[in-house]
Structures are given as C-alpha cells and as structure tokens.
Design an enzyme around this catalytic site. Structure first.
Site: not given
Length: 270
Positions: A185, A201
């Site tokens: 992302h 992440c």
C-alpha cells in the site's frame, strides 16, 4: 509534512559606480529583487524529481515528494532484472527494501519500500485478490486484542483519504481464499521508505503505488526473497539497507481531524 523554503536574492555590485568630475559623489546601483522561487507543496519547482511531482487523483491533491527522500536507489527505476521470478510476478525484498514488478522483456520496475512490523513476517507466497483506490482502514482483531492502547481509538475505522495509513492504493494479499492481512500500500510517512518501520506491511510512496496499481491484475503472485537470496542478488550492502525506525504514535483525534479536512473518502475497488 516536511517542506523546504528557498529564497534567492541578487545584489548588484559596484560595477555601475561612476564618479562625477566636479562636486559629485559615488553612485551605487539599486539592488534588484529577483522573484522568490516558486514552490509546489513546499518543494521548489526546479527540485521536483520527474515522476514524483504534483498529482491530482480522485479529488485529492498529492504534493511532490521532497527530493531528500528520493536519493540514490530510493526512487522507482526500470532496470535489468537479476532475480529468478517469472514475468508478471511481484517479488518483495524486505532486506534490501525493494519491490520488483517483473516484466516480459527481462527488465523489472523496482520500487523502494518500507517494511513494517507485519511485513517482516512475510515469508511465503501470496496472491493479490483485492485492489482498492483510497482504501479505508480498520485495525485487525489481533491488533485490537494485543495492543489496545495503540489501536483501540481506531476501532471504528479510518475513512479513505490523505490521512489514511494505507495511502492512495492498497493491494490485499491472500493465500487461497484466506486473507493474510498483509498489504502492499501507499503511505504518508515518506521518511520510512528505504527503512523498517514500527507498523504496517509493505509500503510505497503514494506516487509509486499509483504508478504500479493499474499494471498489476488480481491473481498476481507475490513472492518474498530470503536474506540469503537478497545478499546473492543485491550484494551485502544493499541486503542490509536502511535502519530500524523508532515507533511513532499519532493520537486518533489527530488522524480523524485530518481525515475530515481531507474531504469525503473516494473509494472504489477493482
């Protein structure tokens, strides 16, 4: 947001000094004012790195990425791919802090990344099953259970927008039909790119995830390099690139206030 202000001025010297023969004094040229350097999002126009300038996207305005975050290998590049994955694969190197999108011509797009605490535990293949523009974010049940002091204030979720920790785009990684809760992302924390962060992440500059997103279809395979593979392919220095960042905490009220200022969420899945 980090911003740099540059001011330029010019001063005429005494080259224009003239001496009058009788009853005169020296005359100095009047300094001329040079207009201030134009800034876009706090970045001088002449310092904007190509590919990282102002973006108008789904009603949101992303400023340029300051050049100090784009030094050396810390920007996207199209280069010869020296890994072992097949074309059409995303390969994540959490050690050298790179993400590769492998092409058919023997090249790959390489993106600098930040690896969050969750991302460090990625060690198996996954598949992209879901894609989102300006995604919303809600802490997982595990986050709420193990660290309620950090995530409890966000239990209701954060709407998509400039203040959202998932940034402008998100790719959701699955094993079979199971959501792994790993994500690739965007991020607002530009200083984290090229380093290991305390949360999250696999994060890219928003400019880079916007660039990558339309090229990557659902069902794309995502693989992860081991440390030994990273050393062999990237070399010892790059395989140990970056540093461990100190944990940061932004109070929920600040996040929600910023989300409200950024306007209504613009969310659409593909």
């Amino acid at each position: 947001m980090h911003s740099t202000t540059t001011r330029r001025g010019a001063l005429r010297g005494l080259a224009g000094l003239s001496l009058l023969a009788v009853g005169a004094c020296a005359r100095q040229a009047v300094p001329e004012t040079v207009p201030q350097m134009q800034l876009i999002g706090g970045v001088p126009v002449d310092q904007i790195v190509p590919g990282y300038g102002l973006i108008e996207d789904d009603g949101y305005r992303l400023p340029p990425v300051p050049p100090e975050y784009l030094q050396g290998v810390n920007r996207r590049m199209n280069l010869r791919y020296t890994g072992t994955e097949a074309p059409g694969t995303i390969e994540v190197d959490p050690h050298a802090k790179f993400l590769y999108w492998v092409q058919n011509d023997g090249n790959a797009w390489r993106f600098p990344i930040a690896v969050g605490r969750q991302g460090k535990s990625m060690s198996y293949d996954t598949v992209i099953r879901r894609k989102e523009h300006w995604p919303s974010w809600t802490p997982t049940a595990n986050m709420l259970r193990t660290e309620p002091e950090i995530y409890g204030g966000f239990a209701g979720g954060v709407p998509g927008g400039l203040a959202n920790p998932l940034g402008a785009r998100a790719l959701y990684l699955y094993q079979g039909g199971r959501d792994t809760y790993f994500r690739i992302h965007g991020t607002n924390d530009m200083a984290s790119i090229g380093n290991s962060g305390s949360a999250g992440c696999i994060r890219l500059f928003n400019h880079d995830i916007i660039f990558l997103y339309p090229m990557v279809p659902r069902d794309t395979l995502v693989t992860v390099r081991s440390y030994d593979e990273s050393v062999r392919i990237e070399g010892q220095a790059l395989a140990n690139r970056g540093r461990e960042l100190d944990p940061t905490y932004v109070p929920p009220e600040e996040i929600y206030a910023a989300a409200a200022r950024s306007g209504p969420p613009q969310i659409s899945g593909q």
